[in-house]
Design a protein around this motif. Structure first.
Motif, short mmCIF file in Angstrom:
data_model
loop_
_atom_site.label_atom_id
_atom_site.label_comp_id
_atom_site.label_asym_id
_atom_site.label_seq_id
_atom_site.Cartn_x
_atom_site.Cartn_y
_atom_site.Cartn_z
N THR A 15 16.10 -3.58 -9.47
CA THR A 15 17.67 -3.13 -8.17
C THR A 15 18.71 -2.41 -7.68
N ILE A 16 19.19 -3.30 -9.11
CA ILE A 16 20.40 -2.79 -10.07
C ILE A 16 21.10 -1.16 -9.58
N LEU A 17 19.99 -0.95 -10.85
CA LEU A 17 20.77 0.34 -11.31
C LEU A 17 20.02 1.18 -10.46
N THR A 18 19.44 1.57 -9.09
CA THR A 18 19.54 2.15 -8.38
C THR A 18 19.96 2.11 -7.30
N LEU A 19 21.54 0.83 -7.11
CA LEU A 19 22.29 0.56 -6.17
C LEU A 19 21.11 -0.62 -4.53
N TYR A 20 19.81 -0.68 -5.35
CA TYR A 20 19.05 -1.68 -4.23
C TYR A 20 18.65 -0.59 -3.43
N GLY A 21 18.74 0.81 -3.45
CA GLY A 21 17.98 1.51 -3.03
C GLY A 21 16.25 1.19 -3.10
N ASN A 22 15.44 0.87 -3.67
CA ASN A 22 14.49 0.29 -3.85
C ASN A 22 14.19 -0.69 -3.30
N ILE A 23 14.96 -1.51 -2.56
CA ILE A 23 14.25 -2.19 -1.57
C ILE A 23 14.56 -2.27 0.18
N ILE A 24 15.46 -1.00 0.70
CA ILE A 24 16.07 -0.82 1.93
C ILE A 24 14.58 -0.64 3.00
N PRO A 25 15.58 -0.83 3.96
CA PRO A 25 14.16 -0.94 5.08
C PRO A 25 13.48 0.21 5.69
N THR A 26 12.71 0.67 4.92
CA THR A 26 11.81 2.44 5.32
C THR A 26 10.58 2.15 5.59
N TYR A 27 10.09 2.91 5.93
CA TYR A 27 8.08 2.49 6.11
C TYR A 27 7.81 3.24 4.69
N ASN A 28 8.91 3.85 3.45
CA ASN A 28 8.68 3.87 2.17
C ASN A 28 8.10 2.68 1.47
N PHE A 29 9.58 2.15 1.98
CA PHE A 29 8.99 0.34 1.35
C PHE A 29 7.81 -0.55 1.60
N PHE A 30 7.55 -0.51 3.22
CA PHE A 30 6.57 -1.34 3.98
C PHE A 30 5.44 -0.85 3.11
N CYS A 31 4.97 0.76 2.62
CA CYS A 31 3.54 1.12 2.54
C CYS A 31 3.32 0.56 0.97
N PHE A 32 4.97 0.44 0.44
CA PHE A 32 5.03 -0.05 -1.01
C PHE A 32 4.63 -1.58 -0.85
N PHE A 33 5.49 -2.49 0.05
CA PHE A 33 4.60 -3.39 0.38
C PHE A 33 3.14 -4.00 0.13
N ILE A 34 2.46 -2.49 0.70
CA ILE A 34 1.22 -2.58 0.66
C ILE A 34 0.25 -2.82 0.41
N MET A 35 0.86 -1.82 -0.67
CA MET A 35 0.18 -1.25 -1.93
C MET A 35 0.12 -3.13 -3.23
N ILE A 36 1.14 -2.99 -3.01
CA ILE A 36 2.03 -4.73 -3.67
C ILE A 36 0.04 -5.54 -3.56
N LEU A 37 -0.38 -5.50 -2.09
CA LEU A 37 -0.97 -6.55 -1.63
C LEU A 37 -2.62 -6.23 -1.53
N ILE A 38 -2.86 -4.92 -1.56
CA ILE A 38 -4.16 -3.84 -2.26
C ILE A 38 -4.25 -4.63 -4.11
N ILE A 39 -2.87 -4.58 -4.81
CA ILE A 39 -3.59 -5.09 -6.55
C ILE A 39 -3.07 -6.40 -6.27
N PHE A 40 -2.70 -6.67 -5.30
CA PHE A 40 -2.92 -8.57 -5.64
C PHE A 40 -4.70 -8.53 -5.49
N MET A 41 -4.97 -8.58 -4.05
CA MET A 41 -6.10 -8.62 -3.88
C MET A 41 -7.41 -8.43 -4.40
#
Length: 449
Positions: free
Chosen positions: A108-134
């Motif tokens: 997050t520091i290295l990308t200057l918070y670019g990895n958490i900004i509010p876009t559909y890219n983050f939301f797709c990543f979020f869904i990916m993490i839920l799938i991996i958890f399941m």
């Protein structure tokens, strides 16, 4: 109560995420986050994606973030929703990898918070993490996993489509398991298809989200521009590293999902899109990192906090709240830029009671400030109008009458290819319509009878 005692730190993640998004990383509150808020804003007002405005991705994030806007339609609500998603994402990652997830703070520091900004890219990543958890914790819940895979597709089609592949690879011999996942998958997809048919926007969806990809790739891809060569190389190296890991650990289903993160970066290959892929690369390594050293999580957290405070308090500019901008009253911003926004608004408002269309990157902001309807002109980016999009928009303009066009001369003359500004449309207006006013050589107003 026991959950609160065990996961009290999630409140800190939520608060910290909001503070970072609004205060420390205020410079990200342009372009993509503003557009994503604009799409959610439009849905909350009753507009239909693809029919009324040019959303070029599947719309789940816009629908999810529109929910809070029914209560209070403000960018503050949008950031709070994003902060909540970040906190839930952290909880899921913690259940998978324990305290090793604090390493992501360094990204997050290295990308200057670019990895958490509010876009559909983050939301797709979020869904990916839920799938991996399941897949790791509840692999027998096939209906739910199939449902989540569909949500990934409905978050961003160019990434989510690859979420189908791991199931086929791992369970092609277990047809009963695949059947359950298919049933779970087809339910949300069918609901979305019915939505498109009922609203008579199936063709527009196909045009913007699939056929329009040809325009998008041709105009914005790295093949035509060398500005993103650095991130192209980073992305290719990251992809090869993950493929190498896949050969070493062919039974690690996480890797099959995480490799699809390469398509977060493709084809723009800039810092923001690469940041999402970097999330995937780091998470791929987490299972193989020794976590015995208890001081590492503390150290990562301290580094993140100190960096954020140092960054905020050493900004060489004066930051203020944009209190006079409708829907953005609680957003922090550069004072000089804020004053410029107010000047733009004062100038453009002279034509606001008429049919005014902004041709520039300021279009979505002005649409939101003015409480106007979001339309195809609100997100003015090359490749965002469907197949052969620039010509289609010019044809649309030809049919319009008694309207004013405010063309951003600043955007037109800017040689930064990352702006994705559709100069073809701007030049057509300037060539064919009467100029009636200009503002500090930054905006020119054209009238079409």
């Amino acid at each position: 109560m026991q959950f609160i005692k065990k996961y009290w730190w999630l409140l800190l993640v939520f608060i910290g995420s909001f503070l970072c998004l609004n205060f420390v990383a205020y410079f990200h509150n342009y372009d993509d986050p503003i557009n994503n808020y604009g799409f959610a804003y439009a849905i909350a007002r009753g507009e239909v994606p693809y029919l009324d405005f040019n959303l070029i991705s599947t719309p789940l994030y816009a629908f999810v973030t529109s929910l809070g806007l029914f209560i209070y339609n403000n960018y503050l609500t949008f950031l709070l929703e994003q902060s909540f998603l970040i906190a839930v994402c952290c909880l899921v990652l913690y259940k998978l990898f324990d305290k090793k997830i604090t390493i992501i703070l360094l990204i997050t520091i290295l990308t200057l918070y670019g990895n958490i900004i509010p876009t559909y890219n983050f939301f797709c990543f979020f869904i990916m993490i839920l799938i991996i958890f399941m897949e790791n914790k509840h692999n027998d819940k096939d209906y739910l996993i199939g449902f989540l895979i569909a949500l990934g597709l409905l978050s961003k089609q160019t990434v989510g489509v690859f979420f189908v592949i791991p199931s086929i690879i791992f369970y092609h011999k277990n047809l009963a398991k695949l059947k359950k996942r298919f049933i779970g998958f087809i339910i949300p997809c069918s609901i979305f298809l019915i939505y498109l048919l009922v609203n008579k926007c199936l063709y527009q969806f196909i045009d913007l989200c699939f056929l329009g990809l040809f325009d998008f790739f041709n105009n914005n891809g790295i093949g035509n521009k060398l500005a993103g060569i650095k991130y192209l190389l980073f992305s290719i190296v990251g992809l090869f590293v993950m493929i190498f890991m896949l050969f070493r650990h062919p039974k690690d289903i996480n890797l099959y999902y995480l490799i699809s993160g390469f398509f977060f970066a493709f084809p723009l290959f800039d810092d923001i899109h690469f940041a999402m892929f970097l999330n995937c690369i780091v998470i791929a390594f987490l299972p193989y990192i020794n976590s015995k050293n208890k001081s590492v999580p503390v150290l990562c957290t301290l580094i993140f906090i100190l960096f954020s405070l140092l960054l905020y308090f050493t900004y060489p500019i004066e930051l203020v709240f944009t209190t006079k901008l409708n829907h953005f009253e609680y957003l922090i911003h550069d004072k000089k830029e804020y004053k410029k926004f107010l000047e733009y608004n004062d100038f453009l408002d002279k034509y606001n009671n008429k049919k005014l269309i902004i041709i520039g990157r300021y279009s979505m902001k002005y649409t939101l400030y003015s409480d106007k309807k979001v339309d195809y002109f609100s997100s003015h980016y090359t490749g965002n109008f469907g197949f052969n999009g620039s010509e289609k928009m010019i044809k649309k303009i030809k049919k319009m009458h008694d309207c004013y066009f405010a063309v951003s001369i600043k955007n037109l003359n800017d040689k930064n290819v990352r702006l994705q500004f559709d100069k073809k449309i701007a030049r057509y207006i300037m060539k064919n319509f009467e100029e009636i006013a200009n503002f500090k050589k930054e905006y020119k107003i054209y009238y079409k009878k």
